[in-house]
Design an enzyme around this catalytic site. Structure first.
Site, PDB file in Angstrom:
ATOM      1  N   LYS A 186      32.074 -28.719   2.094  1.00  0.00           N
ATOM      2  CA  LYS A 186      31.937 -29.541   0.891  1.00  0.00           C
ATOM      3  C   LYS A 186      30.493 -30.013   0.790  1.00  0.00           C
ATOM      4  O   LYS A 186      30.042 -30.839   1.563  1.00  0.00           O
ATOM      5  CB  LYS A 186      32.861 -30.761   0.915  1.00  0.00           C
ATOM      6  CG  LYS A 186      32.940 -31.366  -0.491  1.00  0.00           C
ATOM      7  CD  LYS A 186      33.281 -32.825  -0.530  1.00  0.00           C
ATOM      8  CE  LYS A 186      32.130 -33.753  -0.334  1.00  0.00           C
ATOM      9  NZ  LYS A 186      31.085 -33.728  -1.380  1.00  0.00           N
ATOM     10  N   GLY A 239      25.471 -36.993   7.246  1.00  0.00           N
ATOM     11  CA  GLY A 239      25.416 -37.953   6.144  1.00  0.00           C
ATOM     12  C   GLY A 239      25.161 -39.344   6.683  1.00  0.00           C
ATOM     13  O   GLY A 239      24.604 -39.505   7.776  1.00  0.00           O
ATOM     14  N   SER A 240      25.579 -40.333   5.940  1.00  0.00           N
ATOM     15  CA  SER A 240      25.261 -41.712   6.317  1.00  0.00           C
ATOM     16  C   SER A 240      26.197 -42.212   7.420  1.00  0.00           C
ATOM     17  O   SER A 240      27.311 -41.693   7.590  1.00  0.00           O
ATOM     18  CB  SER A 240      25.373 -42.616   5.099  1.00  0.00           C
ATOM     19  OG  SER A 240      26.699 -42.604   4.626  1.00  0.00           O
ATOM     20  N   THR A 241      25.753 -43.213   8.117  1.00  0.00           N
ATOM     21  CA  THR A 241      26.541 -43.762   9.223  1.00  0.00           C
ATOM     22  C   THR A 241      27.848 -44.363   8.704  1.00  0.00           C
ATOM     23  O   THR A 241      28.902 -44.198   9.323  1.00  0.00           O
ATOM     24  CB  THR A 241      25.696 -44.798   9.984  1.00  0.00           C
ATOM     25  OG1 THR A 241      24.599 -44.095  10.576  1.00  0.00           O
ATOM     26  CG2 THR A 241      26.489 -45.487  11.084  1.00  0.00           C
ATOM     27  N   GLY A 244      30.167 -41.621   8.080  1.00  0.00           N
ATOM     28  CA  GLY A 244      30.547 -41.080   9.395  1.00  0.00           C
ATOM     29  C   GLY A 244      31.672 -41.886  10.013  1.00  0.00           C
ATOM     30  O   GLY A 244      32.616 -41.329  10.586  1.00  0.00           O
ATOM     31  N   GLU A 261      26.144 -36.048  12.500  1.00  0.00           N
ATOM     32  CA  GLU A 261      24.680 -36.215  12.429  1.00  0.00           C
ATOM     33  C   GLU A 261      24.440 -37.279  11.371  1.00  0.00           C
ATOM     34  O   GLU A 261      24.627 -37.025  10.182  1.00  0.00           O
ATOM     35  CB  GLU A 261      24.000 -34.911  11.990  1.00  0.00           C
ATOM     36  CG  GLU A 261      24.254 -33.719  12.880  1.00  0.00           C
ATOM     37  CD  GLU A 261      23.486 -33.768  14.182  1.00  0.00           C
ATOM     38  OE1 GLU A 261      22.602 -34.637  14.331  1.00  0.00           O
ATOM     39  OE2 GLU A 261      23.797 -32.948  15.062  1.00  0.00           O
ATOM     40  N   CYS A 295      16.602 -37.686   7.531  1.00  0.00           N
ATOM     41  CA  CYS A 295      17.279 -38.554   8.506  1.00  0.00           C
ATOM     42  C   CYS A 295      16.342 -38.942   9.631  1.00  0.00           C
ATOM     43  O   CYS A 295      16.461 -40.015  10.198  1.00  0.00           O
ATOM     44  CB  CYS A 295      18.494 -37.824   9.060  1.00  0.00           C
ATOM     45  SG  CYS A 295      18.118 -36.160   9.605  1.00  0.00           S
ATOM     46  N   GLU A 396      17.873 -48.192   6.965  1.00  0.00           N
ATOM     47  CA  GLU A 396      17.422 -46.869   6.552  1.00  0.00           C
ATOM     48  C   GLU A 396      17.176 -46.897   5.045  1.00  0.00           C
ATOM     49  O   GLU A 396      18.079 -47.219   4.271  1.00  0.00           O
ATOM     50  CB  GLU A 396      18.480 -45.826   6.894  1.00  0.00           C
ATOM     51  CG  GLU A 396      18.011 -44.422   6.578  1.00  0.00           C
ATOM     52  CD  GLU A 396      19.039 -43.353   6.930  1.00  0.00           C
ATOM     53  OE1 GLU A 396      20.229 -43.570   6.680  1.00  0.00           O
ATOM     54  OE2 GLU A 396      18.626 -42.297   7.447  1.00  0.00           O
TER      55      GLU A 396
END
Ligand code: NAD
Length: 493
Positions: A186, A239-241, A244, A261, A295, A396
């Site tokens: 995706k 993607g973002s934490t 995640g 990641e 990132c 971030e």
């Protein structure tokens, strides 16, 4: 170099998604737009997939995994990956134009990624015939032979962000093909076009139907059902934490394997003995490349106090000289941010920096003159006088913003550099070998670069410490993420 005419018109036409070897619409018939971030123009519409489409794609992947694909020998998977690499090489310019138009990446930078992406595919091709278990002597009574087998985990759900569609797609699909897994990928709703092109090129290279499926849709409507799906054996996510964390929760239903990641707030440390002339452009581009949408951005720049002002001045001159514009111009060094939403987010941090008392050295605003007004452009920005507690030093940003922070001793800078929930990458500039080794050991990060940055190689593991994620991409460990290890015992006495 001339710009190749892409096979897809990028003029607002409709594209379909790829499931089970066929180009299909969403079951709901819904579509969504994708825009060129440099101009705001709609360049395509794609299906807006939902749960039913995810189910269809997972079923196609399962069929493929259980079917002829599982009987491919390692050398056949190797040949397939090599054919894909050749196909990508022939069509590299189309891939570059697609990334540039869909997510703003300057075309010069896209072209320069060829070695990396093709190298990844050829590395996985090499690894396809190098995977094996071990024969292990045991201490059991009787005469029992024991050995391990490496077997593909099965159906892999891959979810990627928008900032590097080509590399992210290949990083997810390549190991699946090397190990014999089937994939449902995706892409980000912000940049779905290159993954569709990649699937097309892979099919042309001979990837069997159902082995690679691309489902276009939003995170909530297509990503979440994929992460939750009981028929998915593993999720690989970039993607973002925050996302995640929701993927980990979603994986609990069938305890599927997960590798992540995630985000970062990486420190770059410039020691007093560094070669400042060489360090300044590298430190600048550690953040400004891809307009800061990386990132591994080295967004916390710790500079030895004795050289701080000089180094910040060099950085500002470099930043102010960067050519900003539509990435399709080969001269462009800095393209737009992906979306108006991302632009607003970055502008929020620019305001926060000023409000919290940081000193703006250069940049600091949206670029809205002439042709740039239609796109999401922000000037490369350097803040000095930043303290460790300011939001721009902790969160971030994912935009072209550097925070410069002075330091006095190595012990102090190690403590401050590690004082973050993230641990993706770190940079060090020094001419002293002992300092290079000491800092490399003490920095809590999955990658440490000394006198360079952004060095990523298919053979070297890449990934995070702490809240930057777990699992590795690159190297043998990467392939292991897609494999189960089975212990076999055979009594022979
Ligand atoms: P994001 O987390 O918002 O989205 C990433 C992907 O997840 C998209 O495809 C999105 O549709 C999907 N998604 C969103 N919500 C979901 C959900 N609930 N369930 C399943 N899928 C969902 O991230 P983004 O804004 O697209 O990308 C930027 C982030 O990615 C940054 O934090 C950046 O640091 C990180 N990133 C990390 C790496 C790395 O290798 N560590 C590389 C690139 C980007």
């Amino acid at each position: 170099m001339t710009i190749a005419k892409p096979r897809h018109l990028l003029d607002g036409s409709h594209r379909r998604m790829f499931i089970g070897g066929a180009w299909v619409e969403a079951a709901s018939g819904q579509t969504m737009e994708t825009r060129n971030p440099a101009t705001g123009a709609v360049i395509a519409t794609v299906p807006r997939a939902g749960k039913k489409d995810v189910e269809r794609a997972v079923a196609a992947a399962r069929n493929a995994f259980d079917g002829p694909w599982s009987r491919f020998k390692p050398h056949e998977r190797q040949k397939l990956l090599l054919r894909i690499a050749d196909q990508f090489e022939r069509h590299w310019e189309e891939i570059c134009v697609s990334d540039t138009t869909d997510m703003g990446l300057p075309i010069a930078r896209a072209r320069a990624n060829a070695n990396r992406v093709l190298g990844m595919l050829r590395y996985y091709a090499g690894m396809a015939t190098a995977l094996h278990g071990q024969t292990i002597d045991n201490s059991l009574p009787g005469d029992i032979v024991s050995y391990t087998r490496k077997e593909p985990v099965g159906v892999v759900g891959a979810i990627i962000p928008w900032n590097a569609p080509t590399a992210a797609s290949v990083w997810k699909i390549g190991p699946a093909l090397a190990t014999g897994c089937a994939v449902v990928l995706k892409p980000s709703e912000e940049a779905p076009l290159t993954p569709l092109l990649i699937a097309e090129l892979m099919a042309e290279a001979g990837v069997p139907d159902g082995v690679v499926n691309i489902v276009t849709g939003t995170g909530a409507e297509a990503g979440a059902p994929l992460a939750e799906h009981m028929g998915v054996d593993k999720i690989v996510f970039t993607g973002s934490t925050v996302t995640g964390q929701s993927i980990v929760r979603a994986s609990a239903g069938n305890l599927k394997r997960v590798s992540l990641e995630l985000g970062g707030k990486s420190p770059v440390i410039v020691c007093a003995d560094a070669d400042l002339e060489r360090a300044a452009p590298v430190a600048a581009m550690s953040v400004f490349a891809n307009s800061g949408q990386i990132c591994i951005a080295g967004s916390r720049l710790f500079v030895a106090r004795s050289i701080h002002d000089e180094f910040v001045a060099r950085l500002a001159v470099y930043a102010a000289g960067l050519r900003i514009g539509n990435g399709i111009d080969p001269e462009t060094e800095i393209g737009p941010l992906i979306s108006p939403r991302q632009l607003q987010r970055v502008e929020g941090y620019l305001r926060a920096g000023a409000e919290e008392g940081a000193r703006l050295v250069t940049g600091g605003a949206r670029l809205s003159q002439g042709a740039l007004a239609a796109g999401n452009f922000v000037a490369p920005t350097v803040f000095a006088g930043v303290s460790d507690t300011m939001r721009i030093a902790r969160e971030e940003i994912f935009g072209p913003v550097i925070s410069a922070l002075p330091f006095d001793t190595l012990d102090e800078v190690v403590r401050r550099a590690n004082d973050t929930p993230y641990g993706l990458a770190a940079g060090v500039f020094t001419r002293d070998l002992a300092t290079a080794h000491q800092l490399s050991r003490r920095l809590q990060a999955g990658s440490v670069w000394v006198n360079t940055y952004h060095a990523i190689d298919p053979a070297v593991p890449f990934g995070g410490y702490k809240m930057s994620g777990y699992g590795r991409e690159g190297g043998v460990e990467h392939l292991d993420e897609y494999l189960n290890t089975k212990g076999v015992f055979i009594r022979i006495d």
